[in-house]
Design a protein around this motif. Structure first.
Motif, mmCIF file in Angstrom:
data_model
loop_
_atom_site.group_PDB
_atom_site.id
_atom_site.type_symbol
_atom_site.label_atom_id
_atom_site.label_comp_id
_atom_site.label_asym_id
_atom_site.label_seq_id
_atom_site.Cartn_x
_atom_site.Cartn_y
_atom_site.Cartn_z
ATOM 1 N N PRO A 111 0.829 -1.202 0.000
ATOM 2 C CA PRO A 111 0.000 0.000 0.000
ATOM 3 C C PRO A 111 0.870 1.262 0.000
ATOM 4 C CG PRO A 111 -0.726 -1.553 1.679
ATOM 5 C CD PRO A 111 0.575 -2.067 1.149
ATOM 6 N N ALA A 112 0.432 2.250 -0.755
ATOM 7 C CA ALA A 112 1.165 3.517 -0.812
ATOM 8 C C ALA A 112 1.071 4.220 0.535
ATOM 9 C CB ALA A 112 0.604 4.402 -1.914
ATOM 10 N N PRO A 113 2.132 4.949 0.912
ATOM 11 C CA PRO A 113 2.083 5.686 2.182
ATOM 12 C C PRO A 113 1.020 6.778 2.133
ATOM 13 C CG PRO A 113 4.101 6.188 0.965
ATOM 14 C CD PRO A 113 3.380 5.144 0.193
ATOM 15 N N ARG A 114 0.406 7.033 3.255
ATOM 16 C CA ARG A 114 -0.620 8.077 3.372
ATOM 17 C C ARG A 114 -0.079 9.185 4.256
ATOM 18 N NH1 ARG A 114 -2.786 6.247 -0.644
ATOM 19 N NH2 ARG A 114 -4.245 4.552 -0.546
ATOM 20 N N HIS A 115 -0.316 10.415 3.836
ATOM 21 C CA HIS A 115 0.137 11.562 4.612
ATOM 22 C C HIS A 115 -1.010 12.552 4.744
ATOM 23 C CE1 HIS A 115 4.304 10.213 4.310
ATOM 24 N NE2 HIS A 115 4.095 10.015 3.036
ATOM 25 N N ASP A 116 -1.295 12.949 5.983
ATOM 26 C CA ASP A 116 -2.334 13.953 6.216
ATOM 27 C C ASP A 116 -1.768 15.358 6.158
ATOM 28 O OD1 ASP A 116 -4.290 12.016 6.556
ATOM 29 O OD2 ASP A 116 -3.936 11.867 8.708
ATOM 30 N N GLY A 117 -0.480 15.482 6.237
ATOM 31 C CA GLY A 117 0.167 16.790 6.224
ATOM 32 C C GLY A 117 1.369 16.754 5.322
ATOM 33 N N PRO A 118 2.359 17.556 5.639
ATOM 34 C CA PRO A 118 3.566 17.581 4.814
ATOM 35 C C PRO A 118 4.269 16.223 4.812
ATOM 36 C CG PRO A 118 3.508 19.442 6.347
ATOM 37 C CD PRO A 118 2.380 18.532 6.720
ATOM 38 N N VAL A 119 4.916 15.917 3.705
ATOM 39 C CA VAL A 119 5.658 14.674 3.587
ATOM 40 C C VAL A 119 7.030 14.889 4.224
ATOM 41 C CG1 VAL A 119 6.667 13.014 1.979
ATOM 42 C CG2 VAL A 119 4.453 14.073 1.463
ATOM 43 N N PRO A 120 7.375 14.084 5.225
ATOM 44 C CA PRO A 120 8.679 14.269 5.879
ATOM 45 C C PRO A 120 9.822 13.923 4.928
ATOM 46 C CG PRO A 120 7.597 12.299 6.703
ATOM 47 C CD PRO A 120 6.621 12.977 5.785
ATOM 48 N N LEU A 121 10.854 14.725 4.945
ATOM 49 C CA LEU A 121 12.037 14.481 4.130
ATOM 50 C C LEU A 121 13.038 13.691 4.948
ATOM 51 C CD1 LEU A 121 13.729 14.908 1.594
ATOM 52 C CD2 LEU A 121 14.561 17.029 2.611
ATOM 53 N N THR A 122 13.462 12.567 4.406
ATOM 54 C CA THR A 122 14.471 11.759 5.066
ATOM 55 C C THR A 122 15.469 11.294 4.015
ATOM 56 O OG1 THR A 122 14.926 9.778 6.359
ATOM 57 C CG2 THR A 122 13.049 9.667 4.869
ATOM 58 N N LEU A 123 16.702 11.201 4.391
ATOM 59 C CA LEU A 123 17.718 10.728 3.472
ATOM 60 C C LEU A 123 18.055 9.257 3.705
ATOM 61 C CD1 LEU A 123 20.051 13.848 3.500
ATOM 62 C CD2 LEU A 123 18.246 13.267 1.886
ATOM 63 N N LEU A 124 17.310 8.639 4.595
ATOM 64 C CA LEU A 124 17.525 7.228 4.898
ATOM 65 C C LEU A 124 16.690 6.366 3.951
ATOM 66 C CD1 LEU A 124 17.310 7.460 8.786
ATOM 67 C CD2 LEU A 124 19.370 7.310 7.365
ATOM 68 N N PRO A 125 17.105 5.120 3.720
ATOM 69 C CA PRO A 125 16.287 4.230 2.895
ATOM 70 C C PRO A 125 14.892 4.055 3.500
ATOM 71 C CG PRO A 125 18.449 3.270 3.286
ATOM 72 C CD PRO A 125 18.330 4.493 4.164
ATOM 73 N N VAL A 126 13.920 3.892 2.649
ATOM 74 C CA VAL A 126 12.538 3.709 3.097
ATOM 75 C C VAL A 126 12.379 2.279 3.606
ATOM 76 C CG1 VAL A 126 10.134 3.675 2.335
ATOM 77 C CG2 VAL A 126 11.719 5.374 1.397
ATOM 78 N N PRO A 127 11.923 2.121 4.859
ATOM 79 C CA PRO A 127 11.717 0.751 5.347
ATOM 80 C C PRO A 127 10.500 0.134 4.644
ATOM 81 C CG PRO A 127 11.055 2.347 7.016
ATOM 82 C CD PRO A 127 11.625 3.120 5.869
ATOM 83 N N ARG A 128 10.675 -1.065 4.124
ATOM 84 C CA ARG A 128 9.589 -1.752 3.419
ATOM 85 C C ARG A 128 9.486 -3.172 3.951
ATOM 86 N NH1 ARG A 128 12.656 0.628 -0.910
ATOM 87 N NH2 ARG A 128 11.533 2.400 -1.767
ATOM 88 N N ARG A 129 8.279 -3.679 3.997
ATOM 89 C CA ARG A 129 8.052 -5.079 4.345
ATOM 90 C C ARG A 129 7.718 -5.795 3.048
ATOM 91 N NH1 ARG A 129 4.672 -6.304 9.400
ATOM 92 N NH2 ARG A 129 5.816 -8.197 8.967
ATOM 93 N N LEU A 130 8.643 -6.610 2.563
ATOM 94 C CA LEU A 130 8.404 -7.325 1.316
ATOM 95 C C LEU A 130 9.044 -8.688 1.363
ATOM 96 C CD1 LEU A 130 11.180 -6.785 -0.829
ATOM 97 C CD2 LEU A 130 10.334 -4.549 -0.221
ATOM 98 N N THR A 131 8.669 -9.491 0.398
ATOM 99 C CA THR A 131 9.203 -10.853 0.313
ATOM 100 C C THR A 131 9.854 -11.063 -1.048
ATOM 101 O OG1 THR A 131 7.107 -11.721 -0.489
ATOM 102 C CG2 THR A 131 7.464 -11.807 1.890
ATOM 103 N N CYS A 132 10.735 -12.017 -1.092
ATOM 104 C CA CYS A 132 11.426 -12.376 -2.324
ATOM 105 C C CYS A 132 10.396 -12.923 -3.317
ATOM 106 C CB CYS A 132 12.499 -13.422 -2.039
ATOM 107 S SG CYS A 132 13.281 -14.093 -3.538
ATOM 108 N N PRO A 133 10.355 -12.372 -4.545
ATOM 109 C CA PRO A 133 9.386 -12.878 -5.523
ATOM 110 C C PRO A 133 9.740 -14.272 -6.055
ATOM 111 C CG PRO A 133 10.768 -11.199 -6.524
ATOM 112 C CD PRO A 133 11.131 -11.252 -5.064
#
Length: 170
Positions: A111-133
């Motif tokens: 699911p795409a991230p949802r933001h009610d306000g400003p999108v926070p700027l981060t220079l770190l990798p985005v944490p994702r929960r995924l599995t090997c296809p």
């Protein structure tokens, strides 16, 4: 169904069959970038598409491919418009599109991230929960936030050691 509606549906189906130049297993309809198709009274076809992100280099090719397909099917007057609002979301990828991504060894977006306000700027990798296809393991490691295209990240499965691309959540 009226003749106009039938004509519009036919043109919509043609436009929807055009494939994405960066992920050719997906049609523009399955990717969710095809927003609208209209056939005007004078026969002019107006197609509206939305980029997956602003500055997407594939947009010119998508436009050219749409024009060529419609010209090849007898539509002489074709205009392709770009709409930036609302912004495209990876949630717009159809279930058929998600299946095609999986069938081609790509990890599908959650699911795409949802933001009610400003999108926070981060220079770190985005944490994702995924599995090997390939093997289904959730033991995966990010190798690069940017893959062959900016809309994909590169991962490696630590269970089966296979690298894979993940379509980012936007």
């Amino acid at each position: 169904m009226s003749a106009v509606t039938t004509a519009t549906r036919s043109v919509h189906d043609l436009a929807g069959s055009v494939t994405d130049p960066e992920m050719p297993m997906l049609t523009l309809a399955d990717l969710g970038v095809l927003r609208d198709v209209a056939v005007e009274d004078d026969g002019r076809v107006v197609v509206t598409i939305t980029p997956t992100y602003s500055g997407c280099p594939a947009m010119a090719t998508m436009r050219d491919d749409l024009v060529h397909v419609l010209h090849d099917h007898g539509h002489a007057d074709v205009e392709v418009r770009v709409s930036l609002h609302p912004a495209w979301s990876s949630d717009w990828i159809t279930e058929r599109g998600r299946r095609a991504l999986r069938d081609h060894g790509l990890s599908v977006p959650g699911p795409a991230p949802r933001h009610d306000g400003p999108v926070p700027l981060t220079l770190l990798p985005v944490p994702r929960r995924l599995t090997c296809p390939r093997c289904g393991s959730d033991a995966v490691a990010l190798t690069s936030e940017f893959g062959p295209t900016a809309c994909k990240a590169m991962y490696r499965c630590t269970a089966c050691a296979e690298p894979f691309e993940h379509v980012k959540e936007i």
